[in-house]
Design a protein around this motif. Structure first.
Motif, PDB file in Angstrom:
ATOM      1  N   GLY A 202       0.841  -1.190   0.000  1.00  0.00           N
ATOM      2  CA  GLY A 202       0.000   0.000   0.000  1.00  0.00           C
ATOM      3  C   GLY A 202       0.875   1.237   0.000  1.00  0.00           C
ATOM      4  N   HIS A 226      -5.252   6.820  -0.612  1.00  0.00           N
ATOM      5  CA  HIS A 226      -6.621   6.842  -1.131  1.00  0.00           C
ATOM      6  C   HIS A 226      -7.048   8.230  -1.589  1.00  0.00           C
ATOM      7  CE1 HIS A 226      -7.002   2.668  -0.072  1.00  0.00           C
ATOM      8  NE2 HIS A 226      -6.469   2.954   1.100  1.00  0.00           N
ATOM      9  N   GLN A 236     -10.045   0.352 -10.183  1.00  0.00           N
ATOM     10  CA  GLN A 236     -10.731   0.042  -8.933  1.00  0.00           C
ATOM     11  C   GLN A 236      -9.733  -0.157  -7.806  1.00  0.00           C
ATOM     12  OE1 GLN A 236     -14.203  -0.275  -8.803  1.00  0.00           O
ATOM     13  NE2 GLN A 236     -14.068  -0.407  -6.564  1.00  0.00           N
ATOM     14  N   CYS A 237     -10.003   0.475  -6.667  1.00  0.00           N
ATOM     15  CA  CYS A 237      -9.160   0.312  -5.480  1.00  0.00           C
ATOM     16  C   CYS A 237      -9.852  -0.623  -4.500  1.00  0.00           C
ATOM     17  CB  CYS A 237      -8.884   1.673  -4.822  1.00  0.00           C
ATOM     18  SG  CYS A 237      -7.829   1.593  -3.348  1.00  0.00           S
ATOM     19  N   ARG A 238      -9.076  -1.291  -3.673  1.00  0.00           N
ATOM     20  CA  ARG A 238      -9.658  -2.231  -2.714  1.00  0.00           C
ATOM     21  C   ARG A 238     -10.478  -1.534  -1.634  1.00  0.00           C
ATOM     22  NH1 ARG A 238      -3.844  -4.346  -0.491  1.00  0.00           N
ATOM     23  NH2 ARG A 238      -2.924  -2.324  -0.025  1.00  0.00           N
ATOM     24  N   CYS A 239     -10.351  -0.191  -1.540  1.00  0.00           N
ATOM     25  CA  CYS A 239     -11.166   0.541  -0.566  1.00  0.00           C
ATOM     26  C   CYS A 239     -12.592   0.737  -1.067  1.00  0.00           C
ATOM     27  CB  CYS A 239     -10.530   1.896  -0.247  1.00  0.00           C
ATOM     28  SG  CYS A 239     -10.705   3.128  -1.568  1.00  0.00           S
ATOM     29  N   THR A 242     -12.503   4.414  -6.946  1.00  0.00           N
ATOM     30  CA  THR A 242     -11.682   4.239  -8.147  1.00  0.00           C
ATOM     31  C   THR A 242     -10.666   5.373  -8.237  1.00  0.00           C
ATOM     32  OG1 THR A 242     -13.292   5.462  -9.481  1.00  0.00           O
ATOM     33  CG2 THR A 242     -13.501   3.062  -9.441  1.00  0.00           C
ATOM     34  N   CYS A 244      -7.665   5.652  -6.868  1.00  0.00           N
ATOM     35  CA  CYS A 244      -6.813   5.961  -5.712  1.00  0.00           C
ATOM     36  C   CYS A 244      -5.336   5.797  -6.077  1.00  0.00           C
ATOM     37  CB  CYS A 244      -7.130   5.033  -4.541  1.00  0.00           C
ATOM     38  SG  CYS A 244      -8.768   5.275  -3.831  1.00  0.00           S
ATOM     39  N   GLU A 246      -2.991   4.443  -4.401  1.00  0.00           N
ATOM     40  CA  GLU A 246      -2.545   3.087  -4.113  1.00  0.00           C
ATOM     41  C   GLU A 246      -2.885   2.120  -5.242  1.00  0.00           C
ATOM     42  OE1 GLU A 246      -4.062  -0.002  -0.828  1.00  0.00           O
ATOM     43  OE2 GLU A 246      -2.957   1.695   0.036  1.00  0.00           O
ATOM     44  N   ALA A 247      -4.010   2.355  -5.911  1.00  0.00           N
ATOM     45  CA  ALA A 247      -4.459   1.458  -6.978  1.00  0.00           C
ATOM     46  C   ALA A 247      -3.618   1.576  -8.237  1.00  0.00           C
ATOM     47  CB  ALA A 247      -5.924   1.729  -7.305  1.00  0.00           C
ATOM     48  N   SER A 250       1.152   1.664  -6.128  1.00  0.00           N
ATOM     49  CA  SER A 250       1.729   0.805  -5.093  1.00  0.00           C
ATOM     50  C   SER A 250       2.536  -0.316  -5.732  1.00  0.00           C
ATOM     51  CB  SER A 250       0.613   0.194  -4.245  1.00  0.00           C
ATOM     52  OG  SER A 250      -0.159  -0.708  -5.013  1.00  0.00           O
ATOM     53  N   ALA A 253       0.241  -2.658  -7.506  1.00  0.00           N
ATOM     54  CA  ALA A 253      -0.284  -2.114  -8.759  1.00  0.00           C
ATOM     55  C   ALA A 253       0.764  -2.173  -9.865  1.00  0.00           C
ATOM     56  CB  ALA A 253      -0.738  -0.667  -8.543  1.00  0.00           C
TER      57      ALA A 253
END
Length: 377
Positions: A202, A226, A236-239, A242, A244, A246-247, A250, A253
């Motif tokens: 992350g 985020h 798409q982010c895991r949070c 969309t 982010c 991190e997405a 990271s 990613a």
């Protein structure tokens, strides 16, 4: 008086009396109390100006030990330190934070017992435990708050679980906060305004402002992973959102993007290995990730005006490719006044940042003026 002695410099009773303005008899009584608690010890004699050389006293960091725990999404780093945060013994292993608090903290307890025994100490010597978790934490309670990559950890009572076994104070914080604290205390104690950025599974940041760690109202300060980016609006982010940071930037990613073009990269470490091997596609991907991170950090620079940004985490091991991308955008988009003296560097404490910060957090708690007064009483 004890806080003065924590720097390790030997001082005489006269030195302490001169600085504090207290009577020599008061100083002598307090030295006796601190020595009886094992917190200070004789440190030889000072130079004599005539007559008997005066005795000196200094902090005794080996009096007790602290357990420092740095938990990430896929790794754990444990260390036992003395009261000056000097690492006595440590261990790193791969874990899965998604296995839940019972499994992960059970492993922490077993590993900690082995480490404490390995240096010939016991639970009676352990005065505090510091823990970093890879998600938002309410520092006052030590409980994770809706952590996106930690299923079943929400509101877990981490301090109670650990203190049942160790009978010691347990402090819990976000992993990037403790990394920021460890880097600041160890490598840059003279820098009052510092932003530590972790780039790994992350992305997050720890904020040091006016020399103090800033956690925010609910422990969510620095959650830059985020923040939405322009380049990843459809990702798409895991949070649940969309785009982010991190997405798109990271280690996970970058690895996913490299797999799409046929490269073998499952983890952040795989990405670093490809860059070090000279793979141009991987190097370009890491530099672009740096640019994406830089676009968010440029806003942070305008908001917080740090004098230093430190980049840590596994992906930082990719070296100048990541830093070059970050510097390119930060210096381009931030005002000249904010970047005039700004330095952007890689972490000096590297993989130890987390355990050093966890130790510092735990030590600060048990050696605070209030805690020392309570101990003496």
């Amino acid at each position: 008086m004890f806080q003065m002695l924590r720097d390790g410099q030997p001082r005489t009773r006269a030195d302490l009396a001169a600085v504090t303005g207290q009577a020599r008899s008061t100083i002598a009584a307090r030295i006796d109390l601190l020595m009886s608690a094992g917190l200070i010890a004789p440190a030889g004699e000072a130079s004599s100006t005539g007559g008997r050389p005066p005795a000196t006293f200094a902090f005794n960091p080996s009096a007790k030990i602290v357990l420092a725990v740095d938990l990430g999404a896929t790794h754990a780093h444990l260390a036992v330190t003395d009261l000056s945060s000097h690492v006595l013994v440590e261990r790193e292993e791969a874990i899965a934070i998604a296995d839940g608090p019972e499994a992960v903290l059970g492993w922490v307890i077993r590993c900690a017992d082995e480490l404490i025994a390995a240096i010939g100490r016991t639970h009676a010597d352990l005065v505090s435990v510091g823990v970093g978790l890879p998600g938002p934490v309410e520092h006052s309670t030590g409980r994770p708050i809706n952590p996106p990559i930690m299923p079943s950890w929400d509101d877990a009572d981490v301090p109670t679980i650990l203190s049942r076994h160790f009978d010691a104070a347990v402090l819990v914080d976000n992993d990037v906060n403790i990394m920021a604290l460890g880097e600041h205390r160890t490598a840059w104690p003279q820098v009052d305004d510092l932003l530590f950025v972790k780039v790994a599974t992350g992305i997050g940041a720890g904020v040091i402002s006016d020399g103090q760690l800033r956690r925010g109202a609910r422990g969510a300060a620095g959650d830059i992973g985020h923040v939405a980016t322009a380049t990843g609006s459809q990702v798409q982010c895991r949070c649940g959102n969309t785009g982010c940071l991190e997405a798109v930037a990271s280690g996970q990613a970058i690895a996913a993007a490299l797999r799409e073009v046929g490269l073998e990269a499952q983890t952040s470490a795989d990405v670093v290995d490809l860059v070090r091997a000279g793979d141009l596609v991987a190097s370009h991907a890491v530099r672009q990730a740096g640019r994406d991170i830089g676009s968010v950090l440029a806003s942070c620079v305008s908001l917080l005006n740090p004098s230093m940004i430190v980049i840590g985490g596994v992906v930082a091991d990719a070296g100048e490719h990541l830093l070059a991308g970050i510097r390119e955008i930060v210096y381009q988009r931030s005002l000249p006044l904010a970047t005039q003296d700004l330095r952007i560097v890689t972490s000096q404490t590297r993989r130890r940042a987390g355990v050093l910060g966890a130790s510092a957090m735990a030590v600060d708690h048990v050696l605070s003026p209030a805690a020392i007064d309570a101990l003496i009483v």
